[in-house]
Write a protein that holds these residues in place. Structure first.
Motif, PDB file in Angstrom:
ATOM      1  N   GLY A  89     -18.479   1.400   2.812  1.00 41.78           N
ATOM      2  CA  GLY A  89     -18.297   0.716   4.092  1.00 41.78           C
ATOM      3  C   GLY A  89     -16.852   0.485   4.470  1.00 41.78           C
ATOM      4  N   GLN A  90     -15.908   0.822   3.581  1.00 45.82           N
ATOM      5  CA  GLN A  90     -14.495   0.617   3.890  1.00 45.82           C
ATOM      6  C   GLN A  90     -14.003   1.710   4.833  1.00 45.82           C
ATOM      7  N   VAL A  91     -13.076   1.361   5.716  1.00 45.34           N
ATOM      8  CA  VAL A  91     -12.520   2.333   6.654  1.00 45.34           C
ATOM      9  C   VAL A  91     -11.600   3.292   5.908  1.00 45.34           C
ATOM     10  N   ILE A  92     -11.753   4.588   6.187  1.00 43.37           N
ATOM     11  CA  ILE A  92     -10.897   5.582   5.548  1.00 43.37           C
ATOM     12  C   ILE A  92     -10.249   6.447   6.624  1.00 43.37           C
ATOM     13  N   ALA A  93      -9.147   7.078   6.294  1.00 42.84           N
ATOM     14  CA  ALA A  93      -8.485   7.979   7.231  1.00 42.84           C
ATOM     15  C   ALA A  93      -9.247   9.286   7.289  1.00 42.84           C
ATOM     16  N   THR A  94      -9.164   9.975   8.420  1.00 42.89           N
ATOM     17  CA  THR A  94      -9.876  11.235   8.562  1.00 42.89           C
ATOM     18  C   THR A  94      -9.194  12.367   7.794  1.00 42.89           C
ATOM     19  N   ALA A  95      -7.931  12.193   7.454  1.00 42.94           N
ATOM     20  CA  ALA A  95      -7.227  13.190   6.660  1.00 42.94           C
ATOM     21  C   ALA A  95      -6.130  12.493   5.872  1.00 42.94           C
ATOM     22  N   ILE A  96      -5.929  12.950   4.653  1.00 42.46           N
ATOM     23  CA  ILE A  96      -4.933  12.311   3.799  1.00 42.46           C
ATOM     24  C   ILE A  96      -3.549  12.489   4.412  1.00 42.46           C
ATOM     25  N   GLY A  97      -2.827  11.402   4.515  1.00 42.53           N
ATOM     26  CA  GLY A  97      -1.475  11.462   5.046  1.00 42.53           C
ATOM     27  C   GLY A  97      -1.406  11.472   6.560  1.00 42.53           C
ATOM     28  N   GLN A  98      -2.562  11.552   7.226  1.00 44.07           N
ATOM     29  CA  GLN A  98      -2.544  11.582   8.693  1.00 44.07           C
ATOM     30  C   GLN A  98      -2.292  10.187   9.251  1.00 44.07           C
ATOM     31  N   ARG A  99      -1.485  10.097  10.291  1.00 48.13           N
ATOM     32  CA  ARG A  99      -1.212   8.819  10.951  1.00 48.13           C
ATOM     33  C   ARG A  99      -2.229   8.652  12.064  1.00 48.13           C
ATOM     34  N   ILE A 100      -3.145   7.717  11.845  1.00 51.11           N
ATOM     35  CA  ILE A 100      -4.280   7.557  12.744  1.00 51.11           C
ATOM     36  C   ILE A 100      -3.944   6.634  13.898  1.00 51.11           C
ATOM     37  N   GLU A 101      -4.352   7.008  15.088  1.00 44.29           N
ATOM     38  CA  GLU A 101      -4.286   6.146  16.256  1.00 44.29           C
ATOM     39  C   GLU A 101      -5.673   6.066  16.873  1.00 44.29           C
ATOM     40  N   LYS A 102      -5.989   4.906  17.357  1.00 43.13           N
ATOM     41  CA  LYS A 102      -7.279   4.721  18.012  1.00 43.13           C
ATOM     42  C   LYS A 102      -7.037   4.191  19.408  1.00 43.13           C
ATOM     43  N   ARG A 103      -7.593   4.843  20.383  1.00 43.92           N
ATOM     44  CA  ARG A 103      -7.408   4.455  21.773  1.00 43.92           C
ATOM     45  C   ARG A 103      -8.770   4.106  22.366  1.00 43.92           C
ATOM     46  N   GLU A 104      -8.848   2.965  23.010  1.00 42.33           N
ATOM     47  CA  GLU A 104     -10.079   2.588  23.683  1.00 42.33           C
ATOM     48  C   GLU A 104      -9.735   1.749  24.916  1.00 42.33           C
ATOM     49  N   PRO A 105     -10.532   1.830  25.943  1.00 36.22           N
ATOM     50  CA  PRO A 105     -10.233   1.073  27.165  1.00 36.22           C
ATOM     51  C   PRO A 105     -10.408  -0.418  26.942  1.00 36.22           C
ATOM     52  N   MET A 106      -9.618  -1.212  27.679  1.00 35.14           N
ATOM     53  CA  MET A 106      -9.775  -2.655  27.635  1.00 35.14           C
ATOM     54  C   MET A 106     -11.151  -3.040  28.172  1.00 35.14           C
ATOM     55  N   THR A 107     -11.744  -4.050  27.577  1.00 35.69           N
ATOM     56  CA  THR A 107     -12.965  -4.583  28.150  1.00 35.69           C
ATOM     57  C   THR A 107     -12.608  -5.318  29.437  1.00 35.69           C
ATOM     58  N   ARG A 108     -13.604  -5.536  30.280  1.00 33.99           N
ATOM     59  CA  ARG A 108     -13.347  -6.249  31.525  1.00 33.99           C
ATOM     60  C   ARG A 108     -12.830  -7.657  31.248  1.00 33.99           C
ATOM     61  N   LEU A 109     -13.373  -8.302  30.210  1.00 33.58           N
ATOM     62  CA  LEU A 109     -12.928  -9.654  29.889  1.00 33.58           C
ATOM     63  C   LEU A 109     -11.470  -9.651  29.462  1.00 33.58           C
ATOM     64  N   ARG A 110     -11.096  -8.688  28.615  1.00 30.76           N
ATOM     65  CA  ARG A 110      -9.712  -8.619  28.150  1.00 30.76           C
ATOM     66  C   ARG A 110      -8.765  -8.340  29.315  1.00 30.76           C
ATOM     67  N   LYS A 111      -9.164  -7.471  30.231  1.00 25.97           N
ATOM     68  CA  LYS A 111      -8.322  -7.199  31.397  1.00 25.97           C
ATOM     69  C   LYS A 111      -8.170  -8.443  32.263  1.00 25.97           C
ATOM     70  N   ARG A 112      -9.269  -9.181  32.421  1.00 23.64           N
ATOM     71  CA  ARG A 112      -9.213 -10.390  33.233  1.00 23.64           C
ATOM     72  C   ARG A 112      -8.318 -11.440  32.584  1.00 23.64           C
ATOM     73  N   ILE A 113      -8.413 -11.574  31.255  1.00 22.46           N
ATOM     74  CA  ILE A 113      -7.537 -12.505  30.532  1.00 22.46           C
ATOM     75  C   ILE A 113      -6.076 -12.121  30.738  1.00 22.46           C
ATOM     76  N   ALA A 114      -5.790 -10.822  30.616  1.00 20.91           N
ATOM     77  CA  ALA A 114      -4.419 -10.344  30.783  1.00 20.91           C
ATOM     78  C   ALA A 114      -3.906 -10.645  32.191  1.00 20.91           C
ATOM     79  N   GLU A 115      -4.759 -10.415  33.198  1.00 22.69           N
ATOM     80  CA  GLU A 115      -4.347 -10.673  34.586  1.00 22.69           C
ATOM     81  C   GLU A 115      -4.033 -12.149  34.814  1.00 22.69           C
TER      82      GLU A 115
END
Length: 406
Positions: A165-191
């Motif tokens: 269940g532990q998170v692992i990288a998709t490739a050894i030595g790879q620098r992982i980035e994860k991109r996902e859109p802000m939720t509406r609540l998070r955008k509203r908080i930011a505004e």
């Protein structure tokens, strides 16, 4: 055939986004069963089945924007789901008769890799589609949705999990980035936070309070309090009562600015900031001047439970004339809280730490807390802000003042 519609949104909510379908087309559902979740800029609203029946079609998929009362699916009340395919029923009948079927003689259906590796009926349609397209098993993906559920964005940029269940990288030595859109609540908080810093003359004043009298009071009566009222006695209820008393003495802190007008509120609705998985929300305790400590504690407990479950309603988070936030529960020693517009002030509580203090010419170790009051200097003068905070300090350090109205 009946329509399943999005909930009727309040006037302050323009539209929402479908974040998850819990059922698929053709699936049998029961009355009041959760069908879909729609996220607005304030809360997540649930759509439930109006009766027993079958979902005929889904017209608005995941990530679709919907407006108030818009049709999102069709529903056939009283219907039952279609039976299994004839070949499956035949195989079952043959098995019941004891007939042996050669597995090699039965052509295996062609399945995408991901679907062949597991049953994804509990996943949303968007996730199932992504699994077929990418060949990634959702069971191996670290979910970022509510309750750990896998979302479409998780499938597009997957973070894989190991067998434990532990998170692992998709490739050894790879620098992982994860991109996902802000939720509406998070955008509203930011505004709102950005608006507060740009549109108010925000200033913060500080003080510190000796928590020993309050801690002694709580230690002495907490068992009796819980036995009588059914809720635990915490510090927040006493701060709410102290803040309410201070608001009575300094009406400007309980006021708001509306254009060129100052609105002085003749009631005391105190918002209490609560942390949830979706972000910081501020449900409001109404008429705190008429609430007892047990009522306040019960209200805070109920709001915290609803926040964790995503059950807070828009009405419960609307309004408020003053806000209290407690960063101390996360270990914050000192902070400058941001005003929650259109309110003009917010009180920040912090961690309780033992510090050496000078008392009557002697050094004494006392449990101390820093208090911060951020306020809109356009309406509240520094003198009033400082005296407001000193009033709270005096009431907390001598709780009898609350009872005696001193």
């Amino acid at each position: 055939m009946a329509d399943i519609k999005a909930p009727v949104f309040p006037e302050s909510v323009q539209d929402g986004t479908i974040v998850e379908w819990h059922v698929a087309e053709g699936e049998q559902v029961a009355r009041d069963q959760l069908l879909a979740e729609i996220e607005t800029d304030k809360v997540v609203l649930e759509v439930v089945a109006p009766d027993d029946g079958v979902i005929s079609s889904i017209t608005k998929g995941v990530d679709s924007t919907v407006v108030s009362a818009e049709v999102i699916a069709t529903f056939e009340a009283g219907a039952t789901a279609a039976p299994k395919a004839e070949s499956e029923e035949l195989s079952k009948d043959e098995a019941d008769k004891g007939t042996t079927i050669d597995p090699a003689s039965v052509a295996a259906p062609v399945q995408p890799k991901a679907e062949a590796e597991g049953d994804f009926k509990d996943q949303s349609p968007a996730v199932r589609k992504a699994a077929k397209e990418t060949g990634v098993n959702p069971a191996d993906v670290q979910g970022s949705g509510r309750g750990g559920r896998v979302t479409k964005s998780d499938m597009v940029n997957p973070t894989l999990k190991g067998d434990n269940g532990q998170v692992i990288a998709t490739a050894i030595g790879q620098r992982i980035e994860k991109r996902e859109p802000m939720t509406r609540l998070r955008k509203r908080i930011a505004e709102r936070l950005l608006s507060a810093t740009q549109e108010t003359a925000m200033l913060t004043t500080f003080n510190e309070v000796n928590m020993k009298p309050l801690m002694d009071l709580r230690a002495k009566y907490k068992d009796q309090f819980e036995k009588r009222h059914g809720v635990k006695l915490g510090f927040m209820s006493l701060f709410v009562k102290a803040a309410t008393e201070a608001l009575k003495r300094f009406p400007a802190v309980n006021a708001s600015i509306d254009g060129d007008d100052i609105v002085y509120h003749g009631y005391y609705d105190v918002g209490v900031a609560v942390s949830s998985d979706r972000g910081l929300v501020v449900p409001v305790l109404r008429d705190t001047d008429s609430m007892g400590l047990a009522d306040i504690e019960g209200g805070i407990r109920d709001y915290a439970t609803k926040a964790r479950e995503g059950k807070l309603s828009i009405e419960e988070m609307t309004g408020g004339t003053f806000t209290i936030t407690n960063g101390g529960v996360f270990g914050s020693l000192l902070s400058t809280p941001i005003i929650n517009p259109p309110q003009t002030a917010i009180l920040g509580m912090h961690a309780i730490n033992e510090r050496p203090m000078a008392v009557n010419g002697e050094v004494v170790i006392l449990p101390m807390m820093y208090l911060a009051l951020s306020y809109d200097h356009r309406l509240i003068d520094g003198k009033d802000a400082v005296q407001f905070l000193v009033t709270i300090k005096e009431l907390i350090e001598d709780p009898a003042r609350l009872i005696l109205d001193l």
